[in-house]
Write a protein that holds these residues in place. Sequence first.
Motif, short mmCIF file in Angstrom:
data_model
loop_
_atom_site.label_atom_id
_atom_site.label_comp_id
_atom_site.label_asym_id
_atom_site.label_seq_id
_atom_site.Cartn_x
_atom_site.Cartn_y
_atom_site.Cartn_z
N GLU A 57 -15.49 -13.31 -15.45
CA GLU A 57 -16.90 -12.96 -15.65
C GLU A 57 -17.65 -12.83 -14.32
O GLU A 57 -18.77 -12.32 -14.28
CB GLU A 57 -17.57 -14.04 -16.52
N TYR A 58 -17.05 -13.32 -13.22
CA TYR A 58 -17.70 -13.35 -11.90
C TYR A 58 -19.00 -14.16 -11.96
O TYR A 58 -20.00 -13.80 -11.36
CB TYR A 58 -18.01 -11.94 -11.38
N LYS A 59 -18.97 -15.27 -12.71
CA LYS A 59 -20.16 -16.10 -12.89
C LYS A 59 -19.84 -17.57 -12.67
O LYS A 59 -18.76 -18.04 -12.99
CB LYS A 59 -20.72 -15.97 -14.31
N MET A 60 -20.84 -18.29 -12.13
CA MET A 60 -20.77 -19.74 -12.02
C MET A 60 -21.84 -20.31 -12.95
O MET A 60 -22.98 -19.85 -12.94
CB MET A 60 -21.06 -20.20 -10.59
N HIS A 61 -21.45 -21.29 -13.76
CA HIS A 61 -22.36 -21.93 -14.70
C HIS A 61 -22.50 -23.39 -14.28
O HIS A 61 -21.50 -24.10 -14.12
CB HIS A 61 -21.84 -21.85 -16.13
N VAL A 62 -23.73 -23.85 -14.09
CA VAL A 62 -24.00 -25.23 -13.66
C VAL A 62 -24.63 -25.98 -14.83
O VAL A 62 -25.63 -25.53 -15.40
CB VAL A 62 -24.94 -25.25 -12.44
N TYR A 63 -24.03 -27.12 -15.16
CA TYR A 63 -24.50 -27.94 -16.27
C TYR A 63 -25.09 -29.24 -15.73
O TYR A 63 -24.49 -29.90 -14.89
CB TYR A 63 -23.36 -28.24 -17.24
N ASP A 64 -26.26 -29.59 -16.24
CA ASP A 64 -26.93 -30.83 -15.88
C ASP A 64 -27.24 -31.56 -17.18
O ASP A 64 -27.88 -31.00 -18.07
CB ASP A 64 -28.22 -30.51 -15.11
N SER A 65 -26.76 -32.77 -17.29
CA SER A 65 -26.91 -33.56 -18.52
C SER A 65 -26.35 -32.82 -19.73
O SER A 65 -26.91 -32.87 -20.82
CB SER A 65 -28.37 -33.93 -18.75
N GLY A 66 -25.24 -32.10 -19.52
CA GLY A 66 -24.57 -31.41 -20.61
C GLY A 66 -25.20 -30.10 -21.03
O GLY A 66 -24.69 -29.42 -21.91
N ARG A 67 -26.31 -29.72 -20.40
CA ARG A 67 -26.99 -28.46 -20.75
C ARG A 67 -26.91 -27.49 -19.59
O ARG A 67 -26.97 -27.89 -18.43
CB ARG A 67 -28.45 -28.73 -21.08
N LEU A 68 -26.82 -26.21 -19.93
CA LEU A 68 -26.76 -25.18 -18.90
C LEU A 68 -28.05 -25.19 -18.10
O LEU A 68 -29.13 -24.97 -18.64
CB LEU A 68 -26.54 -23.80 -19.53
N ALA A 69 -27.95 -25.50 -16.80
CA ALA A 69 -29.12 -25.53 -15.92
C ALA A 69 -29.39 -24.13 -15.37
O ALA A 69 -30.53 -23.68 -15.34
CB ALA A 69 -28.92 -26.53 -14.80
N PHE A 70 -28.34 -23.47 -14.90
CA PHE A 70 -28.47 -22.09 -14.42
C PHE A 70 -27.09 -21.50 -14.24
O PHE A 70 -26.08 -22.20 -14.26
CB PHE A 70 -29.28 -22.01 -13.12
N ASP A 71 -27.06 -20.19 -14.10
CA ASP A 71 -25.82 -19.51 -13.76
C ASP A 71 -26.13 -18.45 -12.73
O ASP A 71 -27.28 -18.06 -12.53
CB ASP A 71 -25.10 -18.94 -14.98
N MET A 72 -25.09 -18.04 -12.02
CA MET A 72 -25.28 -17.04 -10.98
C MET A 72 -23.99 -16.26 -10.78
O MET A 72 -22.90 -16.73 -11.15
CB MET A 72 -25.71 -17.69 -9.67
N ASN A 73 -24.11 -15.08 -10.21
CA ASN A 73 -22.94 -14.27 -9.88
C ASN A 73 -22.19 -14.91 -8.72
O ASN A 73 -22.80 -15.52 -7.84
CB ASN A 73 -23.36 -12.86 -9.49
N VAL A 74 -20.87 -14.77 -8.72
CA VAL A 74 -20.04 -15.28 -7.63
C VAL A 74 -19.03 -14.21 -7.23
O VAL A 74 -18.75 -13.28 -7.98
CB VAL A 74 -19.29 -16.58 -8.01
N ILE A 75 -18.51 -14.35 -6.03
CA ILE A 75 -17.45 -13.47 -5.55
C ILE A 75 -16.14 -14.21 -5.75
O ILE A 75 -16.01 -15.37 -5.35
CB ILE A 75 -17.66 -13.11 -4.07
N VAL A 76 -15.19 -13.56 -6.38
CA VAL A 76 -13.89 -14.18 -6.61
C VAL A 76 -12.82 -13.41 -5.84
O VAL A 76 -13.09 -12.35 -5.28
CB VAL A 76 -13.55 -14.23 -8.12
N GLY A 77 -11.62 -13.95 -5.82
CA GLY A 77 -10.53 -13.34 -5.08
C GLY A 77 -10.04 -12.04 -5.69
O GLY A 77 -10.56 -11.54 -6.68
N SER A 78 -9.00 -11.52 -5.08
CA SER A 78 -8.38 -10.28 -5.54
C SER A 78 -6.92 -10.58 -5.91
O SER A 78 -6.47 -11.73 -5.84
CB SER A 78 -8.44 -9.24 -4.43
N ALA A 79 -6.18 -9.56 -6.25
CA ALA A 79 -4.77 -9.76 -6.58
C ALA A 79 -4.00 -10.30 -5.37
O ALA A 79 -3.10 -11.12 -5.51
CB ALA A 79 -4.16 -8.45 -7.06
N ILE A 80 -4.39 -9.87 -4.18
CA ILE A 80 -3.71 -10.31 -2.96
C ILE A 80 -4.17 -11.71 -2.56
O ILE A 80 -3.38 -12.56 -2.18
CB ILE A 80 -3.96 -9.31 -1.81
N ASN A 81 -5.47 -11.96 -2.63
CA ASN A 81 -6.06 -13.26 -2.27
C ASN A 81 -6.70 -13.87 -3.51
O ASN A 81 -7.91 -13.82 -3.68
CB ASN A 81 -7.12 -13.09 -1.17
N SER A 82 -5.87 -14.44 -4.37
CA SER A 82 -6.37 -14.92 -5.65
C SER A 82 -7.27 -16.15 -5.49
O SER A 82 -7.16 -16.91 -4.53
CB SER A 82 -5.21 -15.25 -6.59
#
Length: 97
Positions: A57-82
Amino acid sequence: FQRAMGLYVDGAIGNKMIAELNVPLEKRIQQLLVNMERMRWMPPENDSNYIVVNIPEYKMHVYDSGRLAFDMNVIVGSAINSTVIFNGNLKYVVFSP
């Protein structure tokens, strides 16, 4: 559907959306089995504060006290650099290195 498949959400039926619609059922079942196996190896969530990075999904989800606090886009690896998959405690996070 576009969001669930990680496509740009524009409501248009483009080549990438058609390709996702035409993925054979057997391949989707295999994807489910692989991800169920990955989840089996994840530890139970004992802490109510945690971070989950959904690589496809290219997303980071942050949970605080079990509830979604926020999410944001992230950069992930590739097939070569997983992207490394791990579970552990974080001491710090670097944003926009």
